[in-house]
Design an enzyme around this catalytic site. Structure first.
Site, PDB file in Angstrom:
ATOM      1  N   MET A 126     -11.911   4.977   4.359  1.00 56.73           N
ATOM      2  CA  MET A 126     -10.967   5.515   5.337  1.00 56.73           C
ATOM      3  C   MET A 126     -11.554   5.337   6.730  1.00 56.73           C
ATOM      4  O   MET A 126     -12.668   5.794   7.005  1.00 56.73           O
ATOM      5  CB  MET A 126     -10.703   7.007   5.091  1.00 56.73           C
ATOM      6  N   GLY A 150      -3.997  11.360   6.168  1.00 55.97           N
ATOM      7  CA  GLY A 150      -2.893  12.305   6.347  1.00 55.97           C
ATOM      8  C   GLY A 150      -1.763  11.757   7.192  1.00 55.97           C
ATOM      9  O   GLY A 150      -0.618  12.148   6.994  1.00 55.97           O
ATOM     10  N   PHE A 151      -2.078  10.859   8.107  1.00 56.70           N
ATOM     11  CA  PHE A 151      -1.045  10.383   9.029  1.00 56.70           C
ATOM     12  C   PHE A 151      -1.257   8.909   9.357  1.00 56.70           C
ATOM     13  O   PHE A 151      -2.406   8.452   9.432  1.00 56.70           O
ATOM     14  CB  PHE A 151      -1.080  11.193  10.337  1.00 56.70           C
ATOM     15  N   ASP A 169       1.056   5.293   0.012  1.00 55.09           N
ATOM     16  CA  ASP A 169       0.291   6.488   0.370  1.00 55.09           C
ATOM     17  C   ASP A 169       0.968   7.750  -0.161  1.00 55.09           C
ATOM     18  O   ASP A 169       2.028   8.141   0.326  1.00 55.09           O
ATOM     19  CB  ASP A 169       0.189   6.603   1.895  1.00 55.09           C
ATOM     20  N   MET A 180      -3.713  10.692  -2.167  1.00 56.60           N
ATOM     21  CA  MET A 180      -4.368  11.713  -1.329  1.00 56.60           C
ATOM     22  C   MET A 180      -3.891  13.064  -1.842  1.00 56.60           C
ATOM     23  O   MET A 180      -3.138  13.784  -1.176  1.00 56.60           O
ATOM     24  CB  MET A 180      -3.993  11.491   0.149  1.00 56.60           C
ATOM     25  N   MET A 222       0.781  11.751  -0.597  1.00 50.45           N
ATOM     26  CA  MET A 222       0.120  12.935  -0.010  1.00 50.45           C
ATOM     27  C   MET A 222       0.782  14.207  -0.521  1.00 50.45           C
ATOM     28  O   MET A 222       2.009  14.261  -0.619  1.00 50.45           O
ATOM     29  CB  MET A 222       0.271  12.913   1.517  1.00 50.45           C
ATOM     30  N   GLY A 263      -0.757   5.808  12.243  1.00 46.91           N
ATOM     31  CA  GLY A 263      -0.794   5.689  13.697  1.00 46.91           C
ATOM     32  C   GLY A 263      -1.967   6.354  14.392  1.00 46.91           C
ATOM     33  O   GLY A 263      -1.904   6.609  15.588  1.00 46.91           O
ATOM     34  N   HIS A 302      -2.559   4.728  -3.206  1.00 41.56           N
ATOM     35  CA  HIS A 302      -3.639   5.538  -2.616  1.00 41.56           C
ATOM     36  C   HIS A 302      -3.253   7.005  -2.770  1.00 41.56           C
ATOM     37  O   HIS A 302      -2.363   7.494  -2.075  1.00 41.56           O
ATOM     38  CB  HIS A 302      -3.781   5.118  -1.143  1.00 41.56           C
ATOM     39  N   ASP A 332      -8.745   1.301   5.616  1.00 42.08           N
ATOM     40  CA  ASP A 332      -7.431   1.933   5.794  1.00 42.08           C
ATOM     41  C   ASP A 332      -7.433   2.898   6.977  1.00 42.08           C
ATOM     42  O   ASP A 332      -8.152   3.909   6.962  1.00 42.08           O
ATOM     43  CB  ASP A 332      -7.096   2.695   4.496  1.00 42.08           C
ATOM     44  N   HIS A 355       0.869  -1.194   0.000  1.00 44.84           N
ATOM     45  CA  HIS A 355       0.000   0.000   0.000  1.00 44.84           C
ATOM     46  C   HIS A 355       0.904   1.243   0.000  1.00 44.84           C
ATOM     47  O   HIS A 355       1.744   1.408   0.879  1.00 44.84           O
ATOM     48  CB  HIS A 355      -0.916  -0.016   1.222  1.00 44.84           C
TER      49      HIS A 355
HETATM   50  C1  DX5 Z   1      -3.543   7.479   6.199  1.00 44.15           C
HETATM   51  C2  DX5 Z   1      -3.021   6.499   5.172  1.00 44.15           C
HETATM   52  C3  DX5 Z   1      -2.924   5.131   5.718  1.00 44.15           C
HETATM   53  C4  DX5 Z   1      -1.954   5.012   6.853  1.00 44.15           C
HETATM   54  C5  DX5 Z   1      -2.388   3.867   7.706  1.00 44.15           C
HETATM   55  O1  DX5 Z   1      -3.713   8.703   5.617  1.00 44.15           O
HETATM   56  O2  DX5 Z   1      -3.884   6.445   4.068  1.00 44.15           O
HETATM   57  O3  DX5 Z   1      -2.652   4.193   4.712  1.00 44.15           O
HETATM   58  O4  DX5 Z   1      -0.639   4.833   6.436  1.00 44.15           O
HETATM   59  O5  DX5 Z   1      -1.567   3.839   8.815  1.00 44.15           O
HETATM   60  P1  DX5 Z   1      -1.997   3.121  10.158  1.00 44.15           P
HETATM   61  O6  DX5 Z   1      -2.236   1.685   9.819  1.00 44.15           O
HETATM   62  O7  DX5 Z   1      -0.799   3.341  11.011  1.00 44.15           O
HETATM   63  O8  DX5 Z   1      -3.235   3.812  10.655  1.00 44.15           O
HETATM   64 ZN    ZN Z   2      -3.663   4.694   2.606  1.00 42.93          ZN
END
Ligand code: DX5
Ligand code: ZN
Length: 216
Positions: free
Chosen positions: A138, A143-144, A36, A69, A38, A146, A67, A176, A34
């Site tokens: 989602m 955005g982040f 990400d 964003m 951004m 954790g 993905h 996700d 996956h």
């Molecule tokens: C969030 C991302 C996720 C993120 C998931 O904006 O799209 O893919 O990396 O991270 P965890 O699994 O740590 O929530």
């Molecule tokens: Zn993601």
């Protein structure tokens, strides 16, 4: 047959050792990578772009799930597909011409997914569900990594499943954000086909074992 796929998010990987992290995933029971992306505009964070995607393409031996964003994702989908994306997901909230963008992704030979933010209702997908290969729900605000899992996601999985069935769609459901060893089984039982996991995998002492446990 029930699908139970795990897609570790490289956002939580150690970028100083990206090749090693990718090889760990190649050797693990992870199903997808996956990725990400951004832009600091659609979401309040910047991750990485094409140079990192190129490194992922060079080493990854599994399906690459990108993905986006970002605002105006239609400008960049082609380049991500050239760099090895097998699936490109774009946000409902970022696409003025969603149908056109989904068609563009598929015409370039990749699978196309649509992503919903936590506050966007599933019913917004009614007129696109028959055309997409995947719905990404989602379960945190994007955005982040954790962040804490939003419980309302279970309701959205069941609504998405109903929408898929009533439209004879073959779309997969991916979840996700905030996926962990406590909720993964419940999410698969609720109807998720693919779970993204960032922090849970990469902050664990034994990421390969954690990936196995997420599938149980
Ligand atoms: C969030 C991302 C996720 C993120 C998931 O904006 O799209 O893919 O990396 O991270 P965890 O699994 O740590 O929530
Ligand atoms: Zn993601």
């Amino acid at each position: 047959m029930k699908t139970k796929l795990i897609a570790p998010s490289l956002l939580s990987a150690d970028f100083g050792n990206l090749q090693r992290e990718i090889e760990m995933l190649n050797n693990s029971q992870a199903d997808w990578f996956h990725v990400d992306v951004m832009d600091g505009r659609f979401v309040p964070n910047i991750s990485f772009g094409f140079p990192v995607m190129k490194t992922i393409q060079q080493h990854a031996k599994k399906f690459i799930d990108v993905h986006l964003m970002i605002v105006e994702p239609e400008k960049y989908v082609e380049e991500f597909i050239e760099l090895g994306a097998d699936l490109v997901s774009v946000h409902y909230e970022a696409c003025v011409h969603l149908h056109r963008t989904i068609n563009l992704i598929q015409s370039k030979g990749a699978k196309a997914g649509v992503v919903l933010n936590p506050a966007t209702p599933v019913l917004m997908l009614e007129d696109i569900i028959a055309d997409v290969d995947l719905v990404l729900l989602m379960s945190v605000n994007p955005g982040f990594g954790g962040q804490k899992f939003i419980e309302n996601t279970y309701k959205k999985i069941s609504e998405t499943k109903d929408l898929i069935l009533s439209n004879n769609s073959t779309a997969l459901i991916e979840v996700d954000g905030g996926v962990n060893l406590d909720n993964a089984g419940k999410l698969f039982d609720a109807g998720a086909d693919v779970l993204v996991a960032g922090n849970t995998v990469f902050s664990s002492q034994d990421p390969e074992r954690t990936i196995e446990l997420l599938k149980l």
